[in-house]
Design a protein around this motif. Structure first.
Motif, PDB file in Angstrom:
ATOM      1  N   ALA A 109       0.831  -1.202   0.000  1.00 18.21           N
ATOM      2  CA  ALA A 109       0.000   0.000   0.000  1.00 18.21           C
ATOM      3  C   ALA A 109       0.867   1.254   0.000  1.00 18.21           C
ATOM      4  CB  ALA A 109      -0.930  -0.010   1.223  1.00 18.21           C
ATOM      5  N   LYS A 110       1.944   1.233   0.769  1.00 21.90           N
ATOM      6  CA  LYS A 110       2.862   2.372   0.787  1.00 21.90           C
ATOM      7  C   LYS A 110       3.544   2.535  -0.570  1.00 21.90           C
ATOM      8  CE  LYS A 110       6.407   4.456   3.751  1.00 21.90           C
ATOM      9  NZ  LYS A 110       7.305   4.952   2.726  1.00 21.90           N
ATOM     10  N   ALA A 111       3.845   1.418  -1.227  1.00 23.06           N
ATOM     11  CA  ALA A 111       4.484   1.480  -2.544  1.00 23.06           C
ATOM     12  C   ALA A 111       3.550   2.100  -3.584  1.00 23.06           C
ATOM     13  CB  ALA A 111       4.907   0.085  -2.981  1.00 23.06           C
ATOM     14  N   ARG A 112       2.264   1.776  -3.494  1.00 22.99           N
ATOM     15  CA  ARG A 112       1.308   2.335  -4.460  1.00 22.99           C
ATOM     16  C   ARG A 112       1.172   3.843  -4.309  1.00 22.99           C
ATOM     17  NH1 ARG A 112      -1.426  -2.562  -3.232  1.00 22.99           N
ATOM     18  NH2 ARG A 112      -2.681  -1.526  -1.628  1.00 22.99           N
ATOM     19  N   ALA A 113       1.386   4.349  -3.100  1.00 23.60           N
ATOM     20  CA  ALA A 113       1.281   5.792  -2.854  1.00 23.60           C
ATOM     21  C   ALA A 113       2.585   6.532  -3.113  1.00 23.60           C
ATOM     22  CB  ALA A 113       0.825   6.034  -1.413  1.00 23.60           C
TER      23      ALA A 113
END
Length: 343
Positions: A109-113
């Motif tokens: 999720a952090k990577a997608r942001a």
């Protein structure tokens, strides 16, 4: 052919103090020698020597048992004692913890942001504690050498390397230093190595691993670690994977997308179990994941990976002995190596 030559150069043992290849994990030949030393066997046709070995292995291990500290005082140096074997980090098994799969989803999720600028950075910042051991009837007690190492490279190919003798557990106290096989104590913060490189130098000092941008897919990243950092052995086992991960982390500081790939890769590793919560040697709270299966040599170690519970960032790797090694004067529970990674 160029890539094959690069791989051969990386597989060839070099000086522990030489350029960017310094302090790499053991090669297959060195691992075979280590296995012979610790098992009592000698290579065919050769007597078993009395030798000093510094273990520079990029695995990790943890034990909740406290290790007895070995204390050495060096003649001609300060009268303050130097701690030789730190205790293994205690794991709080009863504290709330998360599985690797849950942590992988958080990292993803952090990577997608993440933005396009949040990519990997060439270089690393490491605090390390590596145990050096001697074998034989006159062997000295094992000694743990604490160091801090910062390597960085800029867009123009300029860079720098800095190695400092320091132990954040005991700021201001003398620090053990290995000076070409001779033990001495030096002041906390003493610079052991400093070098700067002008623009355009990175291409001259980087091996194939340093020039290969890390993958952002877990499967592709494991394949990269296998052929870039593991030699002929690959990353078939979890200890081999953790060793390759340590080598990778010494070359690169991953961004959010690479971190997500690392955590997802670890979530698929055999035998890596959720162990609890731990406070690492730099005072950071982390999630501990332990491998205590066969280690491929003497089956006498446990490996532990410490990850940030919010982001999945790799915080530390530790190897701890799980049984006595009398020849090296090692007691079960003592730490073979510890690596603490910083941004």
């Amino acid at each position: 052919m160029t890539e094959e030559l690069e791989l051969l150069r990386q597989a060839d043992p070099v000086s522990a103090d030489e350029g960017p290849w310094r302090d790499r994990p053991l090669t297959a030949r060195a691992e075979a020698g280590l296995a012979a030393l610790t098992s009592g066997a000698a290579p065919p046709g050769r007597p078993r020597p009395v030798r000093r070995r510094r273990l520079l292995m990029g695995l990790a291990a943890a034990s909740s048992a406290a290790a007895a500290a070995l204390v050495l005082t060096f003649s001609g140096a300060t009268t303050s004692p130097a701690v030789a074997a730190p205790a293994a980090l205690p794991v709080r098994a009863g504290a709330p913890s998360v599985s690797l799969d849950v942590l992988a989803r958080r990292a993803e999720a952090k990577a997608r942001a993440a933005s396009a600028q949040d990519g990997p950075r060439r270089g690393s910042h490491l605090q390390s504690w590596y145990m050096s051991m001697e074998s034989g009837p006159d062997a000295a007690p094992p000694v743990t050498v604490p160091e801090e190492r910062i390597t960085s490279w800029n867009d123009d190919g300029s860079g720098s390397e800095l190695v400092v003798a320091t132990d954040p557990r005991h700021p201001g106290r003398p620090v053990i230093h290995d000076d070409d096989g001779e033990w001495q104590t030096v002041s906390d913060g003493k610079v052991l190595h400093r070098k700067t490189y002008p623009a355009g130098s990175e291409a001259l000092h980087s091996g194939l691993a340093g020039r290969t941008r890390p993958a952002t897919d877990a499967g592709a990243l494991r394949e990269q670690l296998s052929w870039l950092y593991s030699g002929a052995g690959g990353t078939r086992t979890t200890p081999e994977l953790l060793s390759a991960l340590s080598s990778f982390r010494q070359e690169w500081t991953p961004g959010p997308r690479e971190t997500a790939a690392v955590v997802r890769m670890l979530a698929g590793a055999d035998g890596l179990r959720q162990a609890g919560v731990v406070t690492d040697r730099l005072g950071r709270r982390g999630q501990a994941y332990v491998y205590d299966g066969p280690d491929g040599a003497t089956n006498s170690t446990r490996q532990m990976v410490i990850l940030d519970p919010r982001t999945g960032d790799l915080l530390g790797l530790e190897i701890t002995f799980t049984r006595d090694e009398p020849e090296f004067r090692i007691k079960s529970g003592e730490v073979m190596s510890y690596e603490a990674w910083m941004p």
